[in-house]
Design an enzyme around this catalytic site. Sequence first.
Site, short mmCIF file in Angstrom:
data_model
loop_
_atom_site.label_atom_id
_atom_site.label_comp_id
_atom_site.label_asym_id
_atom_site.label_seq_id
_atom_site.Cartn_x
_atom_site.Cartn_y
_atom_site.Cartn_z
N HIS A 43 36.60 29.63 43.92
CA HIS A 43 36.03 29.41 45.20
C HIS A 43 36.10 28.14 45.88
O HIS A 43 36.20 28.19 46.84
CB HIS A 43 34.31 30.13 44.99
CG HIS A 43 34.46 31.02 44.72
ND1 HIS A 43 33.70 32.03 43.54
CD2 HIS A 43 35.13 32.46 45.45
CE1 HIS A 43 33.96 32.39 43.59
NE2 HIS A 43 34.77 33.14 44.21
N LYS A 63 28.92 46.45 44.28
CA LYS A 63 28.91 45.33 42.58
C LYS A 63 27.58 45.36 42.23
O LYS A 63 26.26 44.62 43.14
CB LYS A 63 29.16 43.88 43.44
CG LYS A 63 30.66 43.90 43.00
CD LYS A 63 31.18 41.85 43.43
CE LYS A 63 32.79 42.25 43.45
NZ LYS A 63 33.33 41.07 44.01
N ARG A 123 44.48 35.29 44.87
CA ARG A 123 44.84 34.30 43.09
C ARG A 123 46.00 35.48 43.32
O ARG A 123 47.11 34.56 42.08
CB ARG A 123 44.68 35.37 42.56
CG ARG A 123 42.87 34.60 42.00
CD ARG A 123 41.77 34.14 41.36
NE ARG A 123 41.75 36.04 41.73
CZ ARG A 123 40.44 36.38 41.55
NH1 ARG A 123 38.94 35.75 41.64
NH2 ARG A 123 39.86 37.45 41.35
N SER A 162 35.18 35.00 38.68
CA SER A 162 34.09 35.24 38.71
C SER A 162 33.77 36.63 37.45
O SER A 162 32.68 36.54 36.61
CB SER A 162 33.03 35.76 40.12
OG SER A 162 33.52 34.64 40.92
#
Length: 164
Positions: A17, A41, A90, A127
């Site tokens: 990040h 989440k 990514r 994460s």
Amino acid sequence: MSTAVCPGSFDPITLGHLDVVRRGAALFDEVVVAVASNSAKQPLLDVDERVELAARAVADLPNVRVAPVTGLLVDFCRDAGADVLLKGLRGGSDLDAELPMALMNRHLTGVETVFLPAGRTVLHIASSLVKDVARHGGEIDDLVPPGVGDAVRAALAARGGTRP
């Protein structure tokens, strides 16, 4: 003045990040790190702690600030005067997930999304993986900004969620 909003749950903020934010800070006059809640989440860290950890991580960047998102991201962007949403990628699966959101955000408000590919030294950091490694007693301090590893370990310990 160009303002970019870099949104995420940042649960926790990682060096990946931070790579995107730092590179964005060189491209835009202002970057707002928008700490959001994701209904899909279950966060490990509460919003206030995520905001504080992110603020400490970007404290050396004078054109970066951190704020919580309390409603729709497009409303947050409008209120911040943002021209752009800034997102890191990514790989192809990230693009597959992010592209529909980028198109919807542009449809709703005209705000464009700029994608930055992850730097090769942080390409593997997510994460969810950081939390999983920490849950199993692995070392995460080289994956997150200073102080974040301690916060993750404390939150996991409070939940009884770590293995020796």
